[in-house]
Write an enzyme that holds these catalytic residues in place. Structure first.
Site, PDB file in Angstrom:
ATOM      1  N   SER A   1       0.840  -1.199   0.000  1.00 23.69           N
ATOM      2  CA  SER A   1       0.000   0.000   0.000  1.00 23.69           C
ATOM      3  C   SER A   1       0.874   1.247   0.000  1.00 23.69           C
ATOM      4  O   SER A   1       1.846   1.334   0.757  1.00 23.69           O
ATOM      5  CB  SER A   1      -0.904   0.032   1.236  1.00 23.69           C
ATOM      6  OG  SER A   1      -1.581   1.279   1.303  1.00 23.69           O
TER       7      SER A   1
ATOM      8  N   THR B   1       7.577   2.660   3.556  1.00 20.95           N
ATOM      9  CA  THR B   1       8.476   1.897   2.688  1.00 20.95           C
ATOM     10  C   THR B   1       7.943   1.848   1.255  1.00 20.95           C
ATOM     11  O   THR B   1       8.708   1.997   0.299  1.00 20.95           O
ATOM     12  CB  THR B   1       8.690   0.469   3.229  1.00 20.95           C
ATOM     13  OG1 THR B   1       9.143   0.563   4.585  1.00 20.95           O
ATOM     14  CG2 THR B   1       9.714  -0.283   2.413  1.00 20.95           C
ATOM     15  N   CYS B   2       6.653   1.675   1.102  1.00 18.65           N
ATOM     16  CA  CYS B   2       6.055   1.654  -0.242  1.00 18.65           C
ATOM     17  C   CYS B   2       6.211   3.017  -0.906  1.00 18.65           C
ATOM     18  O   CYS B   2       6.532   3.104  -2.093  1.00 18.65           O
ATOM     19  CB  CYS B   2       4.585   1.268  -0.168  1.00 18.65           C
ATOM     20  SG  CYS B   2       4.283  -0.390   0.483  1.00 18.65           S
ATOM     21  N   ALA B   3       5.996   4.071  -0.142  1.00 18.82           N
ATOM     22  CA  ALA B   3       6.152   5.423  -0.673  1.00 18.82           C
ATOM     23  C   ALA B   3       7.599   5.672  -1.087  1.00 18.82           C
ATOM     24  O   ALA B   3       7.863   6.238  -2.154  1.00 18.82           O
ATOM     25  CB  ALA B   3       5.695   6.450   0.362  1.00 18.82           C
TER      26      ALA B   3
END
Length: 168
Positions: free
Chosen positions: A54, A59-61
């Protein structure tokens, strides 16, 4: 089924990533206009599938930002940012972050997570995708895969870039 960890606890996926050397499974993902988009939309281009749980997580960003930065310099390559987020949220995130070099695509209405073996089957994150990278060449052959061993860690950007440099 693959095993990885999330904050030190074991979590599992529904399968395995496509094998290096195989033809990438066809898919349909949903773009920001709520249109189905398949692998065929990127025919003739190298494709980096940056698969994340998500975009609402740090971390995804960070992964989205890093691939956006690196993608600008890679010829004949598209970076597909694949997550379970709704297309509206993906679009809002990419716009607010100024990410113009990644293409956000949602697993909403899609069997992608199952087909690519990245659907998390247990833990609080069950139903989301594991963090993974799949590099597919212009002929849809899988060149590289990485299932990130710890869900909270970023992928190995250098290995992805090395593979892309080798295919030119």
């Amino acid at each position: 089924m693959a095993t990885l960890s999330f904050q030190g606890n074991s979590v599992h996926t529904n399968g395995e990533l496509p094998a290096v050397g195989s033809i990438a499974p066809a898919f349909k993902l949903v773009n920001s206009k709520l249109e189905d988009v398949g692998l065929a939309a990127y025919v003739g281009k190298n494709k980096v599938l940056n698969i994340v749980p998500s975009l609402d997580t740090p971390t995804c960003a960070a992964s989205a930002r890093m691939f956006n930065q690196k993608a600008a310099a890679i010829a004949n390559t598209v970076v597909l940012l694949v997550s379970a987020d709704l297309p509206f949220a993906q679009c809002r995130f990419c716009t607010s972050e100024g990410l113009d070099n990644v293409i956000p695509l949602s697993t909403f209405r899609s069997g992608f997570a199952d087909d690519y073996g990245v659907r998390l089957t247990d833990s609080l994150l069950a139903g989301l995708t594991a963090r993974a990278v799949v590099v597919v060449d212009a002929d849809d052959r899988v060149l590289y895969t990485e299932l990130v061993a710890e869900l909270a860690n970023e992928p190995d950007y250098d290995s992805v870039l090395k593979v892309l440099a080798a295919v030119g």
